[in-house]
Write a protein that holds these residues in place. Structure first.
Motif, PDB file in Angstrom:
ATOM      1  N   THR A  32       0.887  -1.077   0.235  1.00 27.75           N
ATOM      2  CA  THR A  32      -0.009  -0.177  -0.090  1.00 27.75           C
ATOM      3  C   THR A  32       0.749   1.254  -0.076  1.00 27.75           C
ATOM      4  O   THR A  32       0.509   2.217  -0.689  1.00 27.75           O
ATOM      5  N   TYR A  33       1.930   1.243   0.861  1.00 24.78           N
ATOM      6  CA  TYR A  33       2.845   2.355   0.760  1.00 24.78           C
ATOM      7  C   TYR A  33       4.198   2.076   0.185  1.00 24.78           C
ATOM      8  O   TYR A  33       4.886   0.726   0.293  1.00 24.78           O
ATOM      9  N   ARG A  34       4.767   2.869  -0.613  1.00 18.57           N
ATOM     10  CA  ARG A  34       6.480   2.714  -0.694  1.00 18.57           C
ATOM     11  C   ARG A  34       6.999   3.975   0.073  1.00 18.57           C
ATOM     12  O   ARG A  34       6.885   5.164  -0.159  1.00 18.57           O
ATOM     13  N   TYR A  35       8.010   3.515   0.802  1.00 17.12           N
ATOM     14  CA  TYR A  35       8.627   4.396   1.481  1.00 17.12           C
ATOM     15  C   TYR A  35      10.086   5.061   0.895  1.00 17.12           C
ATOM     16  O   TYR A  35      10.392   6.383   1.040  1.00 17.12           O
ATOM     17  N   VAL A  36      10.625   4.438   0.066  1.00 13.54           N
ATOM     18  CA  VAL A  36      11.907   4.855  -0.788  1.00 13.54           C
ATOM     19  C   VAL A  36      12.224   3.838  -1.880  1.00 13.54           C
ATOM     20  O   VAL A  36      11.521   2.597  -1.999  1.00 13.54           O
ATOM     21  N   LEU A  89       1.632   6.809   0.347  1.00 13.49           N
ATOM     22  CA  LEU A  89       0.494   6.060  -0.228  1.00 13.49           C
ATOM     23  C   LEU A  89       0.789   5.920  -1.514  1.00 13.49           C
ATOM     24  O   LEU A  89       0.975   6.977  -2.484  1.00 13.49           O
ATOM     25  N   ARG A  90       0.666   4.795  -2.388  1.00  9.59           N
ATOM     26  CA  ARG A  90       0.950   4.438  -3.862  1.00  9.59           C
ATOM     27  C   ARG A  90      -0.475   4.832  -4.611  1.00  9.59           C
ATOM     28  O   ARG A  90      -1.347   3.899  -4.205  1.00  9.59           O
ATOM     29  N   SER A  91      -0.498   5.585  -5.398  1.00 11.30           N
ATOM     30  CA  SER A  91      -1.520   5.829  -6.312  1.00 11.30           C
ATOM     31  C   SER A  91      -1.166   6.642  -7.305  1.00 11.30           C
ATOM     32  O   SER A  91      -0.595   7.611  -7.444  1.00 11.30           O
ATOM     33  N   ARG A  92      -1.945   6.403  -8.436  1.00  9.91           N
ATOM     34  CA  ARG A  92      -1.733   6.986  -9.551  1.00  9.91           C
ATOM     35  C   ARG A  92      -2.461   8.491  -9.638  1.00  9.91           C
ATOM     36  O   ARG A  92      -1.960   9.485 -10.415  1.00  9.91           O
ATOM     37  N   GLU A  93      -3.589   8.374  -8.860  1.00 11.68           N
ATOM     38  CA  GLU A  93      -4.341   9.670  -8.592  1.00 11.68           C
ATOM     39  C   GLU A  93      -3.970  10.328  -7.494  1.00 11.68           C
ATOM     40  O   GLU A  93      -4.320   9.882  -6.336  1.00 11.68           O
ATOM     41  N   PRO A  94      -3.397  11.486  -7.180  1.00  5.36           N
ATOM     42  CA  PRO A  94      -3.285  12.265  -5.932  1.00  5.36           C
ATOM     43  C   PRO A  94      -4.464  12.377  -5.231  1.00  5.36           C
ATOM     44  O   PRO A  94      -4.596  12.510  -3.994  1.00  5.36           O
ATOM     45  N   GLN A  95      -5.720  12.442  -5.842  1.00  2.00           N
ATOM     46  CA  GLN A  95      -6.884  12.655  -5.248  1.00  2.00           C
ATOM     47  C   GLN A  95      -7.234  11.606  -4.348  1.00  2.00           C
ATOM     48  O   GLN A  95      -8.018  11.811  -3.130  1.00  2.00           O
ATOM     49  N   ALA A  96      -6.503  10.230  -4.573  1.00  6.42           N
ATOM     50  CA  ALA A  96      -6.721   9.287  -3.357  1.00  6.42           C
ATOM     51  C   ALA A  96      -6.053   9.672  -2.040  1.00  6.42           C
ATOM     52  O   ALA A  96      -6.607   9.058  -1.169  1.00  6.42           O
ATOM     53  N   LEU A  97      -5.487  10.685  -1.897  1.00 13.55           N
ATOM     54  CA  LEU A  97      -4.642  11.075  -0.903  1.00 13.55           C
ATOM     55  C   LEU A  97      -5.699  11.498   0.155  1.00 13.55           C
ATOM     56  O   LEU A  97      -5.724  11.506   1.435  1.00 13.55           O
ATOM     57  N   TYR A  98      -6.791  12.033  -0.362  1.00 14.20           N
ATOM     58  CA  TYR A  98      -7.763  12.786   0.525  1.00 14.20           C
ATOM     59  C   TYR A  98      -8.809  11.769   1.154  1.00 14.20           C
ATOM     60  O   TYR A  98      -9.559  12.049   2.078  1.00 14.20           O
ATOM     61  N   SER A  99      -9.129  10.468   0.457  1.00 19.76           N
ATOM     62  CA  SER A  99      -9.919   9.527   0.859  1.00 19.76           C
ATOM     63  C   SER A  99      -9.438   8.518   1.740  1.00 19.76           C
ATOM     64  O   SER A  99     -10.153   7.751   2.590  1.00 19.76           O
ATOM     65  N   TYR A 100      -8.185   8.148   1.683  1.00 17.79           N
ATOM     66  CA  TYR A 100      -7.553   7.252   2.316  1.00 17.79           C
ATOM     67  C   TYR A 100      -7.234   7.579   3.732  1.00 17.79           C
ATOM     68  O   TYR A 100      -6.818   8.752   4.116  1.00 17.79           O
ATOM     69  N   PRO A 101      -7.622   6.583   4.723  1.00 19.21           N
ATOM     70  CA  PRO A 101      -7.534   7.127   6.243  1.00 19.21           C
ATOM     71  C   PRO A 101      -6.002   7.677   6.538  1.00 19.21           C
ATOM     72  O   PRO A 101      -5.913   8.550   7.295  1.00 19.21           O
ATOM     73  N   ASP A 102      -4.970   6.801   6.141  1.00 18.12           N
ATOM     74  CA  ASP A 102      -3.598   7.469   6.496  1.00 18.12           C
ATOM     75  C   ASP A 102      -2.892   7.538   5.406  1.00 18.12           C
ATOM     76  O   ASP A 102      -1.953   6.751   4.715  1.00 18.12           O
TER      77      ASP A 102
END
Length: 204
Positions: A32-36, A89-102
């Motif tokens: 779900t996450y990529r840190y580096v 958070l890995r996502s093609r769409e930055p809008q996902a940042l607003y809906s994902y809990p963390d």
């Protein structure tokens, strides 16, 4: 550098993916996450980018953003890169940042704190949009400032935020810290923007 990243990942019980050479991507177990992410192509110093959030790039498949990061780095004589982000958070769409809990990710701030020193040059390139979500740009700008990290950028947006990697050409010179404050990213600059001498914003 690669041993240090692997040790950091192990300390957080994260998964390290590699392509059998010196390219690494550090994820959580669910990816779900990529840190580096790192990418090595030859001899030379290492450039570190701090961007908004990871998309689909991995240790074995680089996306368009990462290819542009490499083009910029190669043009300026670097042999490898590290990518860190405001949000993991890995996502093609930055809008996902607003809906994902963390969207930030539990290990993101520690990744920034521990892994930024591995690069020879730090480029802030989180862009204008979305970087103010959860006050991230200002929070990370403050982290950079407290650590005394001398940052550079690919140019400055009119609101003072550092340009994203698709804004401008790889041939353009990096905007360096020369003539700027200790770190171009200042806590009191809206959006974690880039400031000129005395904290005055520069626009392009």
């Amino acid at each position: 550098m690669y041993d240090a990243i692997s040790e950091w990942a192990a300390s957080h019980r994260l998964t390290v993916h590699d392509n059998g050479t010196l390219d690494l991507a550090v994820h959580d177990a669910a990816e779900t996450y990529r840190y580096v992410l790192t990418w090595n192509w030859g001899l030379g110093p290492t450039i570190t980018y701090v961007m908004l959030n990871p998309s689909t790039g991995t240790a074995t498949a680089n996306d368009a953003t990462l290819r542009n990061c490499r083009a910029i780095a190669q043009h300026h004589g670097y042999g490898s890169l590290i990518v860190l982000n405001l949000f993991a958070l890995r996502s093609r769409e930055p809008q996902a940042l607003y809906s994902y809990p963390d969207p930030i990710g539990p290990a993101t701030d520690d990744a920034l704190t521990q892994l930024l020193p591995l690069g020879d040059t730090v480029i802030v390139a989180w862009g204008r949009r979305h970087s103010d979500l959860h006050d991230r740009a200002s929070t990370v700008a403050q982290l950079l400032y407290k650590k005394g990290v001398a940052t550079q950028c690919l140019g400055i947006n009119r609101d003072g935020t550092p340009r994203y990697v698709f804004r401008g050409s790889a041939m353009e010179p990096l905007a360096s810290g020369l003539g700027m404050t200790v770190s171009p990213c200042r806590r009191n600059d809206l959006g974690g923007g880039v400031t000129g001498p005395g904290g005055v914003r520069r626009s392009r």
